[in-house]
Design an enzyme around this catalytic site. Structure first.
Site, mmCIF file in Angstrom:
data_model
loop_
_atom_site.group_PDB
_atom_site.id
_atom_site.type_symbol
_atom_site.label_atom_id
_atom_site.label_comp_id
_atom_site.label_asym_id
_atom_site.label_seq_id
_atom_site.Cartn_x
_atom_site.Cartn_y
_atom_site.Cartn_z
ATOM 1 N N HIS A 188 -1.060 0.295 -9.882
ATOM 2 C CA HIS A 188 -1.838 -0.666 -9.084
ATOM 3 C C HIS A 188 -2.410 -1.778 -9.972
ATOM 4 C CE1 HIS A 188 -3.882 -0.882 -4.918
ATOM 5 N NE2 HIS A 188 -3.856 -2.102 -5.456
ATOM 6 N N GLU A 230 -2.500 7.789 -4.597
ATOM 7 C CA GLU A 230 -2.946 7.188 -5.858
ATOM 8 C C GLU A 230 -4.441 7.371 -6.117
ATOM 9 O OE1 GLU A 230 -1.842 2.994 -5.030
ATOM 10 O OE2 GLU A 230 -3.966 2.550 -5.322
ATOM 11 N N ARG A 286 0.863 -1.179 0.000
ATOM 12 C CA ARG A 286 0.000 0.000 0.000
ATOM 13 C C ARG A 286 0.897 1.226 0.000
ATOM 14 N NH1 ARG A 286 -3.433 -2.588 -1.752
ATOM 15 N NH2 ARG A 286 -5.488 -3.089 -0.929
ATOM 16 N N ASP A 312 4.064 -0.211 -7.289
ATOM 17 C CA ASP A 312 2.758 -0.480 -7.911
ATOM 18 C C ASP A 312 1.669 0.295 -7.179
ATOM 19 O OD1 ASP A 312 1.090 -1.926 -9.813
ATOM 20 O OD2 ASP A 312 0.266 -2.941 -8.048
HETATM 21 P P1 NAI Z 1 -1.721 -11.319 4.426
HETATM 22 O O1 NAI Z 1 -2.660 -10.830 5.462
HETATM 23 O O2 NAI Z 1 -1.767 -12.739 3.990
HETATM 24 O O3 NAI Z 1 -0.210 -11.017 4.894
HETATM 25 C C1 NAI Z 1 0.187 -9.810 5.457
HETATM 26 C C2 NAI Z 1 1.343 -10.130 6.400
HETATM 27 O O4 NAI Z 1 1.883 -8.898 6.863
HETATM 28 C C3 NAI Z 1 0.909 -10.941 7.634
HETATM 29 O O5 NAI Z 1 1.737 -12.073 7.776
HETATM 30 C C4 NAI Z 1 1.088 -9.953 8.769
HETATM 31 O O6 NAI Z 1 1.460 -10.593 9.986
HETATM 32 C C5 NAI Z 1 2.223 -9.081 8.214
HETATM 33 N N1 NAI Z 1 2.379 -7.832 8.919
HETATM 34 C C6 NAI Z 1 1.444 -7.091 9.568
HETATM 35 N N2 NAI Z 1 2.019 -6.014 10.130
HETATM 36 C C7 NAI Z 1 3.341 -6.076 9.829
HETATM 37 C C8 NAI Z 1 4.458 -5.267 10.146
HETATM 38 N N3 NAI Z 1 4.345 -4.169 10.923
HETATM 39 N N4 NAI Z 1 5.675 -5.643 9.677
HETATM 40 C C9 NAI Z 1 5.822 -6.752 8.937
HETATM 41 N N5 NAI Z 1 4.798 -7.559 8.611
HETATM 42 C C10 NAI Z 1 3.571 -7.223 9.053
HETATM 43 O O7 NAI Z 1 -1.918 -10.333 3.196
HETATM 44 P P2 NAI Z 1 -1.522 -10.579 1.666
HETATM 45 O O8 NAI Z 1 -2.654 -11.217 0.955
HETATM 46 O O9 NAI Z 1 -0.185 -11.219 1.594
HETATM 47 O O10 NAI Z 1 -1.434 -9.073 1.140
HETATM 48 C C11 NAI Z 1 -0.446 -8.186 1.641
HETATM 49 C C12 NAI Z 1 -0.787 -6.775 1.197
HETATM 50 O O11 NAI Z 1 -0.632 -6.660 -0.213
HETATM 51 C C13 NAI Z 1 -2.277 -6.389 1.428
HETATM 52 O O12 NAI Z 1 -2.490 -5.921 2.743
HETATM 53 C C14 NAI Z 1 -2.474 -5.302 0.433
HETATM 54 O O13 NAI Z 1 -2.164 -4.065 1.042
HETATM 55 C C15 NAI Z 1 -1.442 -5.600 -0.667
HETATM 56 N N6 NAI Z 1 -2.078 -5.998 -1.934
HETATM 57 C C16 NAI Z 1 -1.730 -5.323 -3.064
HETATM 58 C C17 NAI Z 1 -2.289 -5.645 -4.276
HETATM 59 C C18 NAI Z 1 -1.891 -4.947 -5.545
HETATM 60 O O14 NAI Z 1 -2.553 -5.136 -6.585
HETATM 61 N N7 NAI Z 1 -0.832 -4.155 -5.550
HETATM 62 C C19 NAI Z 1 -3.312 -6.697 -4.384
HETATM 63 C C20 NAI Z 1 -3.559 -7.396 -3.136
HETATM 64 C C21 NAI Z 1 -2.972 -7.035 -1.962
#
Ligand code: NAI
Length: 331
Positions: A294, A262, A233, A257
């Site tokens: 994005h 944005e 994000r 991305d």
């Molecule tokens: P997820 O929930 O499976 O994994 C997120 C991980 O980040 C978790 O393991 C969590 O413990 C960890 N985390 C939380 N706070 C943290 C911190 N302070 N330091 C380090 N790690 C921390 O989520 P997923 O599916 O892997 O997605 C991750 C992010 O990717 C989403 O939150 C979203 O913002 C972004 N995203 C971007 C997309 C795009 O098109 N560019 C599409 C989908 C998601």
């Protein structure tokens, strides 16, 4: 149910219509981004289907609630743009698509790494102009380099495993280490990750803790010439600090991305007008910055899963049967 779909692009119409088999719900598609000005479009709709740059703050939710909306069906995994406390107070259900294709996002992050390393975007333009000089295109072997992954959930884990396949050493930081990562990832404190990584990729959600996680202080701890990738994000990164570090050479390559501001730019064709975000335009002047709008999620598989899960959430909400992927408030 009657559902108002905001920020509806042609591909949203195609995939959501296809998933709405037997036309069991009435989907009304609006090009407009959901804001306090456009929320009235949803008057009389039971549900609102929204995407990442739609605004779901308290004022918008109140308007939707007053218009009869009880379900917010997000077409995204992230829900940082929703005022969950307000939704709870108004008795609204917020559903999301928890996993649609972590591969899509992880693979796009890898695409940014590869393109930035070998400057294929510059090479493409040069060759088209008959310029076959190699100066300025020097890359490095990924094999043997150290990659720092911040957030090893679904996407971060896949990204880490692909980079491990290139022969990279993987360091990670996550408050909840992922047991599946144990065979090839070493969890270290953030300071160690910053100090030792040649490439750092952000895969954590946007939370109060991660807002501007990558600021001037964090960047100061990184290696000279580090490659920074953000497909998480935009607000996880302090853009001003990053610009200063690009100017000093501390950050050697930057792949984005997502971008802090944005909402005013991405997903729209603004090529006919003037872009008045000076910070963003400054970023585009660096030859070692590669920005995509994005699009990491944008694969056929992901759009199919997003549409099917969104419709399944609406089905479950209406019928009270089956799984609905609600977003819960954590206090
Ligand atoms: P997820 O929930 O499976 O994994 C997120 C991980 O980040 C978790 O393991 C969590 O413990 C960890 N985390 C939380 N706070 C943290 C911190 N302070 N330091 C380090 N790690 C921390 O989520 P997923 O599916 O892997 O997605 C991750 C992010 O990717 C989403 O939150 C979203 O913002 C972004 N995203 C971007 C997309 C795009 O098109 N560019 C599409 C989908 C998601």
């Amino acid at each position: 149910m009657r559902i108002a779909v905001f920020s509806a692009k042609p591909y949203d119409r195609t995939f959501l219509t296809c998933a709405n088999t037997a036309e069991r719900h009435f989907l009304s598609f609006f090009d407009a981004r959901l804001t306090v000005e456009t929320a009235t479009l949803a008057q009389g709709f039971d549900g609102v289907c929204a995407f990442v740059n739609d605004c779901l703050d308290e004022a918008v939710l109140q308007q939707l609630h007053d218009g009869g909306t009880t379900l917010i069906a997000l077409r995204s995994a992230g829900f940082n743009h929703v005022d969950l406390a307000a939704a709870e107070r108004l008795g609204m259900t917020v559903a999301r698509v928890p996993a649609y294709s972590p591969h899509a996002v992880a693979e796009h992050a890898v695409a940014l790494v590869l393109s930035l390393n070998r400057m294929t975007y510059r090479a493409y333009n040069r060759v088209r102009e008959g310029n076959f000089a190699l100066d300025g295109l020097l890359g490095f072997d990924l094999h043997g380099k150290t990659v720092g992954v911040i957030g090893t959930g679904q996407i971060g884990l896949i990204f880490a495993s692909i980079m491990h396949g290139f022969g990279c050493r993987i360091l990670a930081s996550d408050p909840f280490p992922n047991p599946q990562a144990a065979p090839f990832v070493k969890y270290v404190p953030l300071e160690t990750l910053y100090a030792q990584s040649d490439i750092i990729s952000l895969h954590c959600p946007l939370t109060p803790d991660t807002n501007h996680l990558i600021d001037a202080d964090a960047i100061a701890q990184m290696k000279q010439g580090v490659m920074l990738i953000n497909t998480g994000r935009g607000r996880v990164v302090d853009t001003q600090a990053v610009i200063a570090s690009l100017k000093s050479g501390k950050i050697g390559r930057l792949g984005l991305d997502v971008y802090e501001e944005e909402e005013q730019l991405f997903f729209e064709d603004l090529s006919h007008g003037v872009i008045d975000d000076d910070q963003f335009m400054r970023l585009t002047t660096f030859h070692n910055v590669l920005i995509t709008g994005h699009q990491a999620f944008f694969t056929t598989e992901a759009l199919t899963n997003i549409a099917e899960t969104t419709l399944a959430n609406i089905d479950a909400f209406e019928s009270g049967e089956g799984e609905i992927h609600t977003v819960e408030i954590t206090r």
